[in-house]
Design a protein around this motif. Sequence first.
Motif: not given
Length: 388
Positions: A184, A264, A166, A176, A266, A213, A245
């Motif tokens: 991802g 995710t 994050n 990545l 994030l 992303t 992401d």
Amino acid sequence: MAEIGVGLVGYKFMGRTHSNAYRQVGRFFEVDPAPRMRAVCGRDEASVRAAAAQLGWEGYETDYRALVGRDDIGLVDVATPGDSHREVVLAALDAGKHVLCEKPLANTLAEAREMLAAAERAGVVAMVNFNYRRAPAVQLARQLIADGLIGEVRHWRAVYLQDWINDPSFPLVWRLQKEKAGSGALGDIAAHIVDLAHFLLGPITEVVGTLDTFIRERPLETASAGGAGLSAAAGQETGQVTVDDATSFLARFASGATGTFEATRLAPGRRNHNAFEVNGAKGSISFDLERMNELEVYFEDDPAGLQGFRTINVTEAVHPYAAAWWPAGHILGYEHTFVHAVKDLLDGIKAGQTPAPTFADGFRCQAVLDAVERSAATRAWTAPAGAE
Ligand code: SOE
């Protein structure tokens, strides 16, 4: 007692979990053959020598080809980033070794198809390590569904949420970069909830999804930054993130059930939140990896006035794998799922039968990931490809 020499390729996070599993399995389960930790393999000699000493391996190799060629190794365990799964697995199968390959099976569907065909030709045990199938609570969930306790299954709802990237200053690590990781969140963590969906509900027939992303540029990973996870030095060079992401997708199952998936990396505060809920005509089941020993169940047939979700502590001797460990209530952890996988792998080698998830299961998962990628491009419902 028979022994089987094990060679492990990769010694970072997954290498450590697998090493722990080989060290522990014979101390808690009857295994025949017992694993003999012959060698761990990595390209950097100083690092892999240190890893061998720390993780309990008799020796080390710096070339996987030397490892797979050893006569004292009968099982090759591939715990490397996805861009080397294909080459190491094909070499091990060609050498007639049994194989355990970390998830996802491959970085592309074409690779997975080639690896599946090679495994079928080789006629050895070839297993994929989707370790969460082997949490006792997940095994119990499957038994409850299979025994009809929640009736006809209508809904699958799963999320896998993490937050370790994050921070935009987190460097451009291999996960990545598409050429190393394949994808991802999709291949790294959505793969887990796809495999769990297959394990609990059966085949997925079509999907429609998105890939996003949010942080497209990150500092390059350098030694000065202290490695992954530390803020990069000011003014450092940056690179493009080439994977997703986050992903969200809908699915239809061959059974007629519908599914929603979200993954995710994030989601601030969600360290490793792998959770699912299954709704059937007569009840519901809910699992959260961060409460791994518990299974929430709801049964319509409970007496009126007493209905509600109840929490089963899945640590009783009658529960899968639990009798090998501690008395009821003395809970297990993430690492035990790997010990259970290795136990079942060794049983499979003894029986000459690959335990699930097989390479066919790994291919089936890869086909769903591939279908999500294609549907994200076309915005259309998309069927996973077959193995032929
Ligand atoms: C990183 O997302 C990761 O290490 C995954 O690669 C593992 O499969 C998962 O068990 C924990 O998180």
